[in-house]
Design a protein around this motif. Structure first.
Motif, mmCIF file in Angstrom:
data_model
loop_
_atom_site.group_PDB
_atom_site.id
_atom_site.type_symbol
_atom_site.label_atom_id
_atom_site.label_comp_id
_atom_site.label_asym_id
_atom_site.label_seq_id
_atom_site.Cartn_x
_atom_site.Cartn_y
_atom_site.Cartn_z
ATOM 1 N N GLY A 1 -5.556 -4.557 -6.733
ATOM 2 C CA GLY A 1 -6.945 -4.524 -6.298
ATOM 3 C C GLY A 1 -7.207 -3.332 -5.408
ATOM 4 O O GLY A 1 -6.396 -2.403 -5.334
ATOM 5 N N GLU A 2 -8.345 -3.397 -4.729
ATOM 6 C CA GLU A 2 -8.716 -2.304 -3.842
ATOM 7 C C GLU A 2 -9.380 -2.861 -2.593
ATOM 8 O O GLU A 2 -10.165 -3.815 -2.660
ATOM 9 N N LEU A 3 -9.031 -2.268 -1.456
ATOM 10 C CA LEU A 3 -9.652 -2.642 -0.193
ATOM 11 C C LEU A 3 -11.086 -2.146 -0.192
ATOM 12 O O LEU A 3 -11.346 -0.973 -0.511
ATOM 13 N N LEU A 4 -12.013 -3.028 0.144
ATOM 14 C CA LEU A 4 -13.416 -2.626 0.216
ATOM 15 C C LEU A 4 -13.710 -2.060 1.597
ATOM 16 O O LEU A 4 -13.161 -2.524 2.600
ATOM 17 N N GLU A 5 -14.587 -1.074 1.650
ATOM 18 C CA GLU A 5 -14.975 -0.485 2.928
ATOM 19 C C GLU A 5 -15.677 -1.528 3.785
ATOM 20 O O GLU A 5 -16.308 -2.458 3.273
ATOM 21 N N GLU A 6 -15.595 -1.352 5.075
ATOM 22 C CA GLU A 6 -16.132 -2.310 6.042
ATOM 23 C C GLU A 6 -17.592 -2.668 5.793
ATOM 24 O O GLU A 6 -17.997 -3.812 5.967
ATOM 25 N N CYS B 1 0.867 -1.170 0.000
ATOM 26 C CA CYS B 1 0.000 0.000 0.000
ATOM 27 C C CYS B 1 0.910 1.227 0.000
ATOM 28 O O CYS B 1 2.132 1.086 -0.039
ATOM 29 N N THR B 2 0.330 2.402 0.003
ATOM 30 C CA THR B 2 1.155 3.615 -0.012
ATOM 31 C C THR B 2 0.693 4.578 1.072
ATOM 32 O O THR B 2 -0.478 4.586 1.464
ATOM 33 N N ASP B 3 1.640 5.423 1.518
ATOM 34 C CA ASP B 3 1.296 6.432 2.511
ATOM 35 C C ASP B 3 0.837 7.719 1.821
ATOM 36 O O ASP B 3 0.673 7.755 0.593
ATOM 37 N N GLU B 4 0.664 8.777 2.600
ATOM 38 C CA GLU B 4 0.147 10.039 2.073
ATOM 39 C C GLU B 4 1.042 10.642 0.991
ATOM 40 O O GLU B 4 0.587 11.366 0.123
ATOM 41 N N ALA C 1 -2.480 -1.596 13.387
ATOM 42 C CA ALA C 1 -1.292 -1.830 12.556
ATOM 43 C C ALA C 1 -1.068 -0.631 11.630
ATOM 44 O O ALA C 1 -2.024 0.020 11.186
ATOM 45 N N TYR C 2 0.178 -0.351 11.347
ATOM 46 C CA TYR C 2 0.517 0.789 10.484
ATOM 47 C C TYR C 2 -0.166 0.676 9.124
ATOM 48 O O TYR C 2 -0.736 1.644 8.616
ATOM 49 N N HIS C 3 -0.140 -0.521 8.529
ATOM 50 C CA HIS C 3 -0.746 -0.676 7.201
ATOM 51 C C HIS C 3 -2.263 -0.484 7.236
ATOM 52 O O HIS C 3 -2.849 -0.046 6.252
ATOM 53 N N THR C 4 -2.900 -0.759 8.361
ATOM 54 C CA THR C 4 -4.343 -0.525 8.472
ATOM 55 C C THR C 4 -4.651 0.959 8.327
ATOM 56 O O THR C 4 -5.594 1.341 7.630
ATOM 57 N N SER C 5 -3.828 1.805 8.950
ATOM 58 C CA SER C 5 -4.048 3.247 8.821
ATOM 59 C C SER C 5 -3.764 3.718 7.389
ATOM 60 O O SER C 5 -4.450 4.604 6.878
ATOM 61 N N LEU C 6 -2.768 3.114 6.741
ATOM 62 C CA LEU C 6 -2.468 3.491 5.350
ATOM 63 C C LEU C 6 -3.604 3.083 4.410
ATOM 64 O O LEU C 6 -3.957 3.830 3.496
ATOM 65 N N LEU C 7 -4.154 1.903 4.627
ATOM 66 C CA LEU C 7 -5.251 1.429 3.779
ATOM 67 C C LEU C 7 -6.499 2.300 3.922
ATOM 68 O O LEU C 7 -7.280 2.421 2.980
ATOM 69 N N ALA C 8 -6.679 2.896 5.093
ATOM 70 C CA ALA C 8 -7.815 3.800 5.293
ATOM 71 C C ALA C 8 -7.650 5.062 4.454
ATOM 72 O O ALA C 8 -8.640 5.660 4.016
ATOM 73 N N ILE C 9 -6.411 5.462 4.189
ATOM 74 C CA ILE C 9 -6.127 6.660 3.403
ATOM 75 C C ILE C 9 -6.204 6.363 1.909
ATOM 76 O O ILE C 9 -6.786 7.112 1.140
ATOM 77 N N ASN C 10 -5.590 5.254 1.494
ATOM 78 C CA ASN C 10 -5.555 4.874 0.087
ATOM 79 C C ASN C 10 -5.830 3.377 -0.033
ATOM 80 O O ASN C 10 -4.968 2.560 0.276
ATOM 81 N N GLY D 1 -8.475 -8.676 16.005
ATOM 82 C CA GLY D 1 -8.257 -8.015 14.726
ATOM 83 C C GLY D 1 -9.504 -8.007 13.881
ATOM 84 O O GLY D 1 -10.561 -8.484 14.287
ATOM 85 N N THR D 2 -9.361 -7.468 12.697
ATOM 86 C CA THR D 2 -10.443 -7.337 11.741
ATOM 87 C C THR D 2 -10.072 -8.094 10.480
ATOM 88 O O THR D 2 -8.920 -8.075 10.063
ATOM 89 N N VAL D 3 -11.067 -8.740 9.874
ATOM 90 C CA VAL D 3 -10.858 -9.375 8.581
ATOM 91 C C VAL D 3 -11.187 -8.336 7.515
ATOM 92 O O VAL D 3 -12.278 -7.775 7.487
ATOM 93 N N PHE D 4 -10.213 -8.069 6.660
ATOM 94 C CA PHE D 4 -10.351 -7.089 5.591
ATOM 95 C C PHE D 4 -10.585 -7.808 4.267
ATOM 96 O O PHE D 4 -10.166 -8.954 4.094
ATOM 97 N N THR D 5 -11.222 -7.114 3.337
ATOM 98 C CA THR D 5 -11.527 -7.689 2.022
ATOM 99 C C THR D 5 -10.917 -6.823 0.930
ATOM 100 O O THR D 5 -11.163 -5.621 0.883
ATOM 101 N N ILE D 6 -10.153 -7.464 0.070
ATOM 102 C CA ILE D 6 -9.616 -6.814 -1.123
ATOM 103 C C ILE D 6 -10.335 -7.391 -2.332
ATOM 104 O O ILE D 6 -10.416 -8.613 -2.479
ATOM 105 N N ARG D 7 -10.850 -6.511 -3.176
ATOM 106 C CA ARG D 7 -11.433 -6.961 -4.452
ATOM 107 C C ARG D 7 -10.297 -6.946 -5.468
ATOM 108 O O ARG D 7 -9.789 -5.887 -5.846
ATOM 109 N N LEU D 8 -9.874 -8.131 -5.879
ATOM 110 C CA LEU D 8 -8.804 -8.243 -6.861
ATOM 111 C C LEU D 8 -9.344 -7.834 -8.227
ATOM 112 O O LEU D 8 -10.439 -8.231 -8.618
ATOM 113 N N ASN D 9 -8.561 -7.042 -8.945
ATOM 114 C CA ASN D 9 -8.988 -6.577 -10.270
ATOM 115 C C ASN D 9 -8.161 -7.183 -11.394
ATOM 116 O O ASN D 9 -8.640 -7.313 -12.509
#
Length: 142
Positions: free
Chosen positions: A83-88, A19-22, A50-59, A112-120
């Motif tokens: 792909g893209e992380l889907l909103e909760e 993922c990427t930061d700001e 987790a750090y990546h969880t905060s990054l995924l919320a941004i992008n 923790g939380t189970v996250f979903t990525i829609r693979l494109n």
């Protein structure tokens, strides 16, 4: 999803997600995963702080790789994906917990939380089928 791609993904256990930061600087993390082939959904569990969880919320746009659990120096094999992380509360995330914990019930004891990525798009390289041979799956070509 292409059967060859799905069979490979199903046999492995760990993926790397980027993922990427700001500022657009990439950050990678590793995770255990479950894939639902008919929908092209990718599930992973992570802690909310987790750090990546905060990054995924941004992008929510991600890229990833899956390599064989057992590497061979003679055969190049692996998956590259985007792909893209889907909103909760996205409709496609409603069964995420159940699907993930069915494959990995021990993860129920880990917070923790189970996250979903829609693979494109998924590109699979497998040199045992010939040098430069690629299997490609694209969501918009299903």
């Amino acid at each position: 999803m292409n059967e060859i791609i799905y069979r490979f993904i199903k046999q492995q256990t760990c993926a790397t997600i980027c993922c990427t930061d700001e500022q657009g600087i990439p950050y990678c993390f590793c995770c255990y995963y479950v894939v639902k082939p008919k929908t092209g959904l990718f599930y992973f569990k992570s802690s909310d702080n987790a750090y990546h969880t905060s990054l995924l919320a941004i992008n929510p746009i991600v890229a990833g790789t899956i390599l064989p659990d057992k590497l061979s120096k003679l055969i190049t094999k692996g998956i590259q994906s985007r792909g893209e992380l889907l909103e909760e509360h996205h409709p496609q995330t409603k069964d995420a917990d159940e699907i993930y914990h069915k494959k990995d019930p021990l993860a129920l004891v880990v917070k923790g939380t189970v996250f979903t990525i829609r693979l494109n798009i998924i590109k699979m390289t497998d040199s045992q089928f010939g040098f430069g041979k690629k299997n490609i799956w694209k969501r918009d070509e299903q």
